[in-house]
Design a protein around this motif. Structure first.
Motif, PDB file in Angstrom:
ATOM      1  N   LEU A   1       0.834  -1.203   0.000  1.00  6.78           N
ATOM      2  CA  LEU A   1       0.000   0.000   0.000  1.00  6.78           C
ATOM      3  C   LEU A   1       0.868   1.252   0.000  1.00  6.78           C
ATOM      4  O   LEU A   1       0.575   2.217  -0.718  1.00  6.78           O
ATOM      5  N   ASP A   2       1.951   1.254   0.785  1.00  9.82           N
ATOM      6  CA  ASP A   2       2.852   2.405   0.792  1.00  9.82           C
ATOM      7  C   ASP A   2       3.422   2.662  -0.597  1.00  9.82           C
ATOM      8  O   ASP A   2       3.449   3.805  -1.075  1.00  9.82           O
ATOM      9  N   ALA A   3       3.893   1.603  -1.256  1.00 17.45           N
ATOM     10  CA  ALA A   3       4.511   1.759  -2.577  1.00 17.45           C
ATOM     11  C   ALA A   3       3.505   2.268  -3.597  1.00 17.45           C
ATOM     12  O   ALA A   3       3.832   3.112  -4.450  1.00 17.45           O
ATOM     13  N   LEU A   4       2.273   1.783  -3.539  1.00 20.00           N
ATOM     14  CA  LEU A   4       1.249   2.224  -4.493  1.00 20.00           C
ATOM     15  C   LEU A   4       0.862   3.676  -4.234  1.00 20.00           C
ATOM     16  O   LEU A   4       0.647   4.444  -5.187  1.00 20.00           O
ATOM     17  N   CYS A   5       0.778   4.075  -2.969  1.00 17.09           N
ATOM     18  CA  CYS A   5       0.496   5.475  -2.671  1.00 17.09           C
ATOM     19  C   CYS A   5       1.591   6.381  -3.230  1.00 17.09           C
ATOM     20  O   CYS A   5       1.320   7.439  -3.812  1.00 17.09           O
ATOM     21  N   GLN A   6       2.842   5.979  -3.045  1.00 11.16           N
ATOM     22  CA  GLN A   6       3.951   6.778  -3.568  1.00 11.16           C
ATOM     23  C   GLN A   6       3.901   6.840  -5.087  1.00 11.16           C
ATOM     24  O   GLN A   6       4.133   7.894  -5.686  1.00 11.16           O
ATOM     25  N   ARG A   7       3.582   5.742  -5.743  1.00 13.55           N
ATOM     26  CA  ARG A   7       3.508   5.713  -7.207  1.00 13.55           C
ATOM     27  C   ARG A   7       2.441   6.676  -7.723  1.00 13.55           C
ATOM     28  O   ARG A   7       2.637   7.356  -8.733  1.00 13.55           O
ATOM     29  N   PHE A   8       1.297   6.730  -7.029  1.00  9.58           N
ATOM     30  CA  PHE A   8       0.181   7.548  -7.502  1.00  9.58           C
ATOM     31  C   PHE A   8       0.144   8.927  -6.857  1.00  9.58           C
ATOM     32  O   PHE A   8      -0.823   9.663  -7.039  1.00  9.58           O
ATOM     33  N   GLY A   9       1.190   9.282  -6.119  1.00 14.43           N
ATOM     34  CA  GLY A   9       1.264  10.623  -5.541  1.00 14.43           C
ATOM     35  C   GLY A   9       0.249  10.875  -4.440  1.00 14.43           C
ATOM     36  O   GLY A   9      -0.230  11.994  -4.269  1.00 14.43           O
ATOM     37  N   ILE A  10      -0.078   9.850  -3.660  1.00 14.18           N
ATOM     38  CA  ILE A  10      -1.055   9.966  -2.580  1.00 14.18           C
ATOM     39  C   ILE A  10      -0.312  10.224  -1.269  1.00 14.18           C
ATOM     40  O   ILE A  10       0.621   9.503  -0.920  1.00 14.18           O
TER      41      ILE A  10
END
Length: 239
Positions: free
Chosen positions: A133-142
């Motif tokens: 979840l952390d990595a996906l948030c960083q990828r999508f600028g969240i």
């Protein structure tokens, strides 16, 4: 379409080893957009909290001591979930704990077919990338600044945003029913409207200042327009 984004916190990794749910959070989406309806509950698991689990989510025995058991909240949870798809990250983990608690409370389990696993979606869309979840948030600028520890409510809110990105991005929230967009942009019935040509008087002093400004430019477009004002959308007397 109504969907529920869900996350849980537990005392351990496997309900078959006696581990229990201690927190559940859910966010309602309609058309991939949050409606503002949420559910957030803590439960007394009736067993000690292992130190390694407390380090992850920060929920202590003292904090959970006055919370209700899951069984007391089972009907409220089922009412909120309804028959909607359930979106979760590594969804089968949350699902096995939720079903173990539901069955222990004498309630029907949730069919696996209702699960939408964002981990599976991420692996299919982003092969070779990190899928936490952390990595996906960083990828999508969240923004992750509020996520100091794992907590079901903050993780659910973040996951809802990740899910929107994984399924098409923010435009998903603007999807319209078939025919609705066409109706919105179609001209109104009846004869076409016309608007009279409007003329504006420009003071001579303003014209002179404008000409002096244009004279300082190389091949100014304004000079050609001033020479033939009727060429501008058929309107005369406009500068």
């Amino acid at each position: 379409m109504r969907e529920i984004v869900l996350d849980t916190e537990t005392t351990g990794l496997d309900p078959r080893e006696g581990h229990r749910l201690v927190e559940l959070a859910a966010v309602e989406l309609r058309g991939r957009m949050p409606t503002g309806a949420t559910l957030h509950l803590h439960f007394n698991p009736g067993r000690p909290m292992p130190p390694e689990a407390e380090r992850v989510h920060g929920l202590s025995d003292a904090f959970l001591a006055d919370k209700p058991p899951f069984a007391a909240c089972a009907d409220e949870i089922l009412a909120f979930l309804g028959d909607s798809p359930i979106v979760a990250h590594n969804a089968r983990f949350d699902w096995q704990f939720l079903n173990a608690e539901l069955v222990a409370a004498g309630r029907p389990p949730i069919p696996e077919e209702r699960l939408v696993d964002t981990l599976d979606l991420a692996r299919a869309r982003l092969p070779g990338a990190k899928h936490s979840l952390d990595a996906l948030c960083q990828r999508f600028g969240i923004d992750l600044s509020r996520r100091v520890k794992h907590g079901a409510m903050i993780d659910t809110e973040l996951l809802a945003r990740v899910y929107v990105e994984l399924t098409g991005g923010r435009q998903m929230g603007f999807d319209l029913e078939p025919g609705l967009l066409e109706a919105a942009v179609a001209p109104p019935p009846g004869p076409a409207r016309t608007w009279p040509v409007r003329h504006f008087e420009v003071p001579e002093a303003e014209r002179l200042r404008h000409r002096a400004f244009v004279a300082q430019m190389a091949n100014p477009l304004w000079a050609a327009l001033e020479a033939a004002p009727a060429a501008v959308d058929g309107r005369e007397g406009v500068s």
